[in-house]
Enzyme design. Structure first.
Site, PDB file in Angstrom:
ATOM      1  N   SER A  63     -60.797  -4.386  14.732  1.00  0.00           N
ATOM      2  CA  SER A  63     -60.067  -3.529  15.667  1.00  0.00           C
ATOM      3  C   SER A  63     -58.710  -3.041  15.163  1.00  0.00           C
ATOM      4  CB  SER A  63     -59.837  -4.269  16.983  1.00  0.00           C
ATOM      5  OG  SER A  63     -61.017  -4.269  17.720  1.00  0.00           O
ATOM      6  N   LYS A  66     -58.308   0.566  14.679  1.00  0.00           N
ATOM      7  CA  LYS A  66     -58.223   1.523  15.798  1.00  0.00           C
ATOM      8  C   LYS A  66     -56.928   2.336  15.829  1.00  0.00           C
ATOM      9  CE  LYS A  66     -61.340  -1.308  18.665  1.00  0.00           C
ATOM     10  NZ  LYS A  66     -61.378  -2.315  19.749  1.00  0.00           N
ATOM     11  N   TYR A 188     -67.964   4.188  13.702  1.00  0.00           N
ATOM     12  CA  TYR A 188     -67.094   3.135  14.242  1.00  0.00           C
ATOM     13  C   TYR A 188     -67.416   1.777  13.595  1.00  0.00           C
ATOM     14  CZ  TYR A 188     -65.381  -0.414  17.483  1.00  0.00           C
ATOM     15  OH  TYR A 188     -64.789  -1.529  18.015  1.00  0.00           O
ATOM     16  N   TYR A 240     -55.024  -6.247  23.955  1.00  0.00           N
ATOM     17  CA  TYR A 240     -56.031  -6.329  25.033  1.00  0.00           C
ATOM     18  C   TYR A 240     -55.414  -6.836  26.325  1.00  0.00           C
ATOM     19  CZ  TYR A 240     -58.829  -6.014  20.821  1.00  0.00           C
ATOM     20  OH  TYR A 240     -59.326  -5.647  19.637  1.00  0.00           O
ATOM     21  N   VAL A 258     -60.851  -8.981  15.527  1.00  0.00           N
ATOM     22  CA  VAL A 258     -61.703 -10.116  15.843  1.00  0.00           C
ATOM     23  C   VAL A 258     -61.987 -11.018  14.620  1.00  0.00           C
ATOM     24  CG1 VAL A 258     -63.983  -9.069  15.526  1.00  0.00           C
ATOM     25  CG2 VAL A 258     -63.550 -10.466  17.537  1.00  0.00           C
TER      26      VAL A 258
HETATM   27  N1  GLN Z   1     -66.361  -4.857  15.576  1.00  0.00           N
HETATM   28  C1  GLN Z   1     -65.779  -5.392  16.755  1.00  0.00           C
HETATM   29  C2  GLN Z   1     -66.486  -4.830  17.976  1.00  0.00           C
HETATM   30  O1  GLN Z   1     -66.631  -3.642  18.061  1.00  0.00           O
HETATM   31  C3  GLN Z   1     -64.313  -5.083  16.800  1.00  0.00           C
HETATM   32  C4  GLN Z   1     -63.652  -5.653  18.031  1.00  0.00           C
HETATM   33  C5  GLN Z   1     -62.371  -6.364  17.733  1.00  0.00           C
HETATM   34  O2  GLN Z   1     -61.923  -6.544  16.608  1.00  0.00           O
HETATM   35  N2  GLN Z   1     -61.781  -6.859  18.782  1.00  0.00           N
HETATM   36  O3  GLN Z   1     -66.931  -5.567  18.813  1.00  0.00           O
END
Ligand code: GLN
Length: 393
Positions: A63, A66, A188, A240, A258
């Protein structure tokens, strides 16, 4: 070891014993990842990067991609073009929530999965490879080196990404994304699978900290307004459903991933990144969060804390052959212009008539338009022997 690196190494040892949390479990590459690595990096204004711990370990950006894809979308489409498809409101929901605005179907913000998929879909290109190419190039420009994709992680993301695919279909049904759902969602997954180290993340963060200019390569990656927009959204939505508490406690725009990475930005000062795979209930790395909190705390980085240099601009008065020279340096903002006006009035009252006073504003690092207007207006009331020099030479 220089004293700052020593300090970072000390913080690393302080957080090392924290073993709370779990590695992400949705794909084998993350579930089975060694939870031990711990690394920390800070990239400063002149491109100096300090790293401590397991700085050679590469992990997938997840993430943390992003905000950088958002920067690319903002650069290509402008703020309004992006806002048409994605909101900028913190949702208070987990990263994979179905957080869509009733009626329009716009995702709450670009840092949740739904919003990130919508943002990725704004990057144009005939197919997944073309779009991914643009994104990897942009991430590489932020990091200051060529990055690449972990194909195994990508394959797992794609194989297990049913929820993200479902989110993308919902977005498609609202026309938030146009064209093929698969192209958006596979792009993505590929962007999440780009490999980075803490050093890369710190440099990426520093590029945002210095208004879109990469301090290591000296290259402009995005414009200053784009960097500011991205930081604003990171400040409100980057962690988040912990974003509010993070802003309260740490006070820096940040983004977590993550796989255990975390990046935070102290605008005009540095980019900082940490890596440790175990995550808390919000999906943020436990030890990386503790490290960033420690560095923010010890260097007084909270954005909303008092920063005295802003209130005390550099003003010096020198005696020169034909009178006085007032040099202005640093940033001239609200408090700065107030102070300069006070200095000028004092000089006007105390000096013999006809003494030449030259105010040199040509060396200002940055002059805000309001402050300059105030200064020029003040000059209109000053004796003719007062001269304002705005251009150098
Ligand atoms: N690849 C993960 C997902 O889309 C990325 C989410 C994250 O890093 N929080 O679920």
């Amino acid at each position: 070891m220089d004293p700052i690196t020593e300090l970072l190494a000390g913080m690393l040892e302080e957080v090392r014993p924290h073993d709370a949390g779990e590695t992400a479990s949705y794909i084998p590459q993350l579930r089975d990842a060694d939870p031990a690595p711990l690394a920390f990096a800070v990239a400063g204004p002149r491109g100096r990067v300090r790293t401590v711990g397991d700085d050679e370990v590469a992990f997938t950006i997840q993430s943390i991609s992003k905000p950088f894809v958002l920067a690319l979308a903002l650069e290509q489409r402008g703020r309004d073009g992006v806002l048409e498809k994605v909101g900028v409101e913190p949702s208070g929901e987990p990263f994979n929530a179905i957080s869509l605005e009733p009626g329009t179907g716009r995702p709450a913000n670009p840092l949740l999965n739904a919003g990130a998929i919508a943002t990725t879909a704004l990057i144009e290109g005939a197919d997944v490879d073309t779009r991914t190419g643009k994104i990897v190039d942009a991430l590489s420009a932020f990091a200051g080196r060529s990055l690449w994709i972990d194909e195994k992680v990508y394959a797992s993301e794609s194989e297990t990404g049913h929820r993200n695919r479902a989110l993308a279909h919902l977005l498609r049904s609202h026309d938030v994304i146009a064209g093929a759902v698969d192209v958006a969602v596979e792009t993505y997954f590929r962007q999440c699978s780009v490999l980075v180290t803490v050093r890369d993340l710190a440099v990426m963060g520093a590029t945002l900290a210095f208004g879109g200019m990469n301090p290591v390569t000296g290259r402009r990656v995005v414009s200053e307004p784009v960097a500011r927009d991205v930081l604003a959204i990171m400040a409100s939505c980057g962690m988040y459903d912990y974003s509010g508490e993070w802003l309260l406690r740490v006070g820096l725009p940040a983004k977590s991933g993550v796989s255990g990475g975390l990046l935070a930005v102290a605008p005009s000062q540095f980019g900082v990144a940490a890596f440790s795979p175990r995550l808390d209930a919000h999906g943020n790395s436990v030890r990386a969060s503790a490290l960033v909190e420690a560095v923010a705390d010890r260097f007084g980085m909270h954005l909303l804390e008092l920063h005295e240099s802003l209130g005390e601009p550099a003003v010096s008065v020198e005696t020169v052959e034909d009178g006085r020279l007032v040099r202005l340096g640093g940033e001239l903002g609200f408090t700065g212009s107030e102070r300069v006006v006070a200095v000028l009035r004092e000089l006007a009252a105390g000096l013999a008539e006809g003494t030449v006073v030259t105010v040199d504003a040509s060396e200002l690092g940055r002059a805000n338009p309001g402050a300059l207007v105030a200064l020029r207006t003040e000059f209109q009331t000053m004796p003719d022997s007062f001269v304002l020099r705005e251009e150098s030479g």
